[in-house]
Structures are given as C-alpha cells and as structure tokens.
Design a protein around this motif. Structure first.
Motif, mmCIF file in Angstrom:
data_model
loop_
_atom_site.group_PDB
_atom_site.id
_atom_site.type_symbol
_atom_site.label_atom_id
_atom_site.label_comp_id
_atom_site.label_asym_id
_atom_site.label_seq_id
_atom_site.Cartn_x
_atom_site.Cartn_y
_atom_site.Cartn_z
ATOM 1 N N ARG A 348 58.971 24.204 29.916
ATOM 2 C CA ARG A 348 59.154 23.214 30.919
ATOM 3 C C ARG A 348 58.688 23.434 32.420
ATOM 4 N N ARG A 349 57.797 22.522 32.806
ATOM 5 C CA ARG A 349 57.171 22.821 34.135
ATOM 6 C C ARG A 349 58.121 23.109 34.956
ATOM 7 N N GLU A 350 59.266 22.459 35.340
ATOM 8 C CA GLU A 350 60.017 22.929 36.532
ATOM 9 C C GLU A 350 60.560 24.437 36.294
ATOM 10 N N VAL A 351 60.628 24.868 35.043
ATOM 11 C CA VAL A 351 61.031 26.220 34.725
ATOM 12 C C VAL A 351 59.858 27.216 35.389
ATOM 13 N N LEU A 352 58.815 26.981 34.892
ATOM 14 C CA LEU A 352 57.758 27.598 35.448
ATOM 15 C C LEU A 352 57.594 27.604 36.899
#
Length: 541
Positions: A348-352
């Motif tokens: 997920r983008r927010e994790v990266l």
C-alpha cells in the motif's frame, strides 16, 4: 465555630489521656525496590514503593500502569502465598515512580514482591540486594511463583548500569542476553523462592553465568548464510549489489518473476562487514524489546539482520506501534541491516511513504498522546518489483491492458524513488541457470572488495558514503571539475533533482573506492548517474 471547638476539645482530651499524637507516631516503614520500564527501546529506572497500612485487605497500584501492571496485584499475591512467603493481612499501597511516566508490561511483578518483603521487614538492613540505588529486579511471576521472561531486558540493564546499578536479578530465560551487559553482577532466577537468598547473597549458583556460556556457544555457531556463488548470471544486478554493499546505498531491483531478485537481496548481508560492537548492542536491544529472542544469537555473532516482511504489511507493522508498550516494526528490526520489500508495487502506498523519513535520518518518531517515542531505523533498503502485474519479461510480451504497465511501477512515488541510490534490472538468462562450469564469484571474494572500499571511505569521513552530508560532500569532497560540470548539466536539464545530484555524487565516491581511485572522475560520475536514473519500464517519475 462549634465544630472547631469540639475538635480542639477532642484533641486536648486525647493528649490528656495519653493517646498517641502525631509527634508520638513511630517511623513509617516503606519498602522500596528498583524496577525498569521501556520507552521505545530505551530503559527508564522506576522506583517501586510499598506501604502496608491499616484497612481492609487489598492492594492498589498507582503510577500510570497499563492493564498488565494493574493485574499484578493478583499475580503477586498468589505467587507469594504459593511460594511460602507471608502476604500482608491489611491494606497494601504500591506506587511506581515517576508517577507521570506511563508504564506497561509484567516486568514489575518481581520488584513489587521485593518491595512488599522490605515493607514487612523481611529484608535485612544492609543486605546487598536491599539498596534500590544499586540493585535492579526485573521479571514476571506465574501463580506458582515461577519467574518468567519479559521483553527488553538488555536495554533495561544498559540503562540501569548507566544509572549506577551494579547488581540485577532477571528471569533465567533472559539471563543469556543479560549476561552481555558488562560491569554488572547478573543473576537469573527460576522461582520466587530464590529472591530472598539472592538479596542476602545466599543463592548457591549465579544462573546467568551458566546460561550466558550457553548463549556464547549458540552465537559461535550461527546458521548458514546464503552465498553469492549460488546466483548464476545477472552481472549487472550483481555489480549493483556490490556497489550497494560498499557504500550503504538503497537499491531497487526489477525483473521478471524467477529471475533472482530475492536471491540477490538475501545474499546482501553475506557481503556486508560484520556488526561493530556498538552496532551489535543497538541491534540486539531492538530485537530484545520486540521479543525476537531467536535472532539474538545471529546478532551477537556479528551478522547483520535481514528482514523481509510480507507485501500485505500495515504501516504499524513497518514503522512500529502499539496501544501500550511500543513494539518496533520491520524497519527497526532491520536496524544496521537489510530491509527487503518484495513485490513493492503491491504494498500500500501509505506504507511505502512511511519509509521516507527513516531513509533520510535513520529513525522513526511515533507521536502519542503522552509524548513521542523514537525508534532507531538505520537500515539498507532493497526494493524488488516485477515489470508489470502479469510479469512479462519484455514489454512486447505483456498481456496487461494499455497503460497498466506504467501505472504499476508508478505506485512507488517519486519521493521514494528519489531516495533510492541504485537501480538494476534482472533478466531471464536460461543458459546461465544451466551453466555448472563455475567461475562465479562467491560472497567472500566480493566481501573483501567491499571491506577495502569501506575502509577508504571510513578513513575519509568516518561513515559510509551513503550517509555523508550532501552540502559538505560538494564543498569539501567534490568530484573532478569535468565530472561536477556533468552533474550540473543533468541538474539544469531536469534529469536530476538536487537530491539526485547528491546521491549520484555519493555513488560516484563508492565506485571510486571500489576502483581504488583517489577522486571520482567523469567515468565514475557517468556510471553513478546511470545507476541512479536507469530506466525501469518508464523510468523515475
């Protein structure tokens, strides 16, 4: 007025009849012991005080404890009774100081028992374990009196030593890691009935010495490390891996499924230098807090950690978190090691995006209602991705609909890509897989070159090249004039950002160190720019 007069009359009457007045009170005996709590991965001394006073039998605990701390009243009472120790038949008040510091975990059970015993007068004055300023007690209790391990013993004892403690009693299950703390007399306890003998120095054998020796034996025979000789072909990716190891750079690998991305990443720790003593202690402290005891033997042997979480991980699983005691996430578990994120576009983008700050400053700050907890996270990142969702090795073979291939890799944002120093592509070379003729370099050979390159960098600025400050690098250690003009042209043309110029210059210094060159020239800078800006099916966004 009436109430005041009556009170005065009662006071005078009591004094006249010889009743005990305030001035006649005997000294109050308050039992004390020192425990430890954790704030992130740092230990903080906690004074545990016990007062046994008149009132209905019961126990209250003050000092901002969580559920595990408050439930200690039942564990401590049952453990003491089942161990043959007297439990007070009146009210027991327990205080954990500093009272404003939130406390969590079950490690306060043992110091609570010691405080109760001290308040009952069962601890002799002047006993070696009676001085709370020089003694630390840590451990959880079972109802039968069994002393059980708790997480974070290593950083607790390091902090206790810094606060002046010289003796400590810990659970026997934690004695191996506790024995690593120099300058303290460590004893591991199996059962509560060993506590008083330890306090009075009457315990027969220091359990920590025996368990510590076993821990040293385990650490001396770590499990096998994957070797680079097992990877066939992939010359470009192998070179990028060596450059990453020599300079501590972040790396992005992309290629078809089964082309060797994961194999290469798993072999990066094998070509990195071993952990220094300071790094070993810091890394072991993180794994101790996370209760990852199985990783400690490898850490103590000097092996750098390799952490590879599943692509479905959440942001707290990556950066750390928790409602009570903050547990380190994958980024902190990879401290001074390698963090490998496979199938990066599926994350997920927010994790990266949560990686951006620790990639820059090597730490994670978690804001909580009662303050900010800082976790160490100085890792070396390796991202891996397929060229597209269908995994076709070449764009002509892709079965994805129009634009899907580009959008797939664009899930890794531009700011994250700009923090990746190196980019390499793996290929499907079927002839190399079946080649058994040898000639492939092993990890030891590559590691020798990496160590030589790191020595050159360390003598220059006492750090790996990836951590050198950009402005100081351009001002005090630039490349040759022609090479710096080339970087300026890339910046003017928009091919590099200001951060990209700094990262390319750092990589150029690593290439120069590997080649034994005193200063990067135009060749090293051109290679560095190519490694930084390599086209990955659409390039960097």
């Amino acid at each position: 007025m009436t109430g005041t007069a009556e009170a005065a009359g009662v006071a005078g009457k009591s004094g006249a009849t010889g009743a005990v007045t305030v001035s006649d009170r005997s000294p109050v005996r308050v039992g004390q012991a020192r425990g430890m709590c954790l704030v992130g991965v740092d230990g903080v001394p906690v004074t545990v005080e016990c007062d046994i006073s008149r009132g209905l039998p019961g126990m209250s605990i003050g000092g901002l404890g969580d559920t595990a701390v408050n439930q200690a009243r039942d564990r401590v009472r049952s453990a003491m009774i089942n161990s043959g120790l007297a439990w007070p038949k009146s009210r027991v008040v327990m205080s954990l100081s500093p009272a404003a510091l939130p406390k969590s975990g079950s490690g306060f059970d043992l110091p609570m028992v010691l405080a109760v015993l001290s308040a009952q007068g069962m601890v002799a004055d002047g006993a070696p374990g009676a001085d709370p300023t020089a003694t630390v007690v840590i451990g959880e209790l079972g109802l039968t009196g069994e002393v059980r391990p708790v997480p974070g013993v290593l950083p607790m004892l390091l902090a206790a030593r810094g606060a002046g403690a010289v003796r400590a009693a810990v659970p026997a299950g934690n004695a191996a890691e506790a024995a690593r703390v120099d300058g303290m007399d460590i004893t591991g306890l199996d059962h509560l009935d060993q506590l008083l003998p330890w306090v009075h120095e009457e315990l027969d054998a220091p359990v920590a010495d025996l368990v510590g020796a076993e821990g040293d034996q385990v650490a001396a025979t770590p499990s096998r490390v994957p070797d680079l000789s097992e990877v066939s072909g992939q010359s470009a990716a192998r070179r990028a891996l060596e450059v990453a190891a020599a300079g501590g750079h972040h790396l992005w690998l992309t290629g078809p499924p089964g082309s060797g991305k994961s194999m290469l990443a798993e072999r990066l720790p094998g070509i990195l230098p071993p952990l220094t003593d300071t790094e070993r202690t810091e890394t072991a402290a993180v794994h101790s807090v996370a209760a990852e005891q199985g990783n400690l033997p490898a850490v103590w042997s000097g092996r750098r950690p390799f952490v590879a979480p599943h692509p479905s991980l959440t942001l707290p699983a990556l950066t750390g978190g928790g409602a009570g005691r903050v547990r380190p996430g994958a980024a902190s578990l990879a401290h001074h090691g390698v963090l490998f994120l496979d199938e990066a576009p599926e994350i997920r983008r927010e994790v990266l995006e949560g990686l951006r700050t620790p990639m820059e400053n090597g730490r994670i700050a978690l804001s909580r209602a009662r303050g900010t907890v800082v976790l160490p996270a100085r890792f070396q990142l390796v991202l891996a991705s397929n060229p597209c969702p269908c995994g076709a090795p070449e764009p002509a073979d892709c079965r994805c609909r129009g634009g899907v291939r580009d959008r797939y890799l664009q899930r890794i944002s531009g700011p994250v890509r700009d923090r990746l120093d190196l980019t390499a592509r793996t290929t499907t070379d079927r002839s190399a897989v079946l080649d058994t003729g040898g000639g492939v370099e092993d990890s030891a050979t590559v590691r020798d070159r990496v160590l030589s390159a790191r020595d050159r960098g360390r003598h220059r600025w006492q750090a790996v090249n990836a951590l050198v400050d950009g402005p100081a690098l351009r001002r005090d250690h630039p490349a040759q004039d022609a090479a710096m003009l080339l970087l300026q042209e890339h910046l003017r043309a928009g091919g590099l950002t200001h951060r990209g110029v700094d990262r390319s210059l750092r990589v150029a210094w690593t290439l120069a160190d590997l080649a034994g060159v005193g200063q990067p020239g135009i060749g090293e800078v051109m290679d560095a720019v190519e490694l930084f800006t390599a086209e990955i099916d659409g390039g960097r966004s």
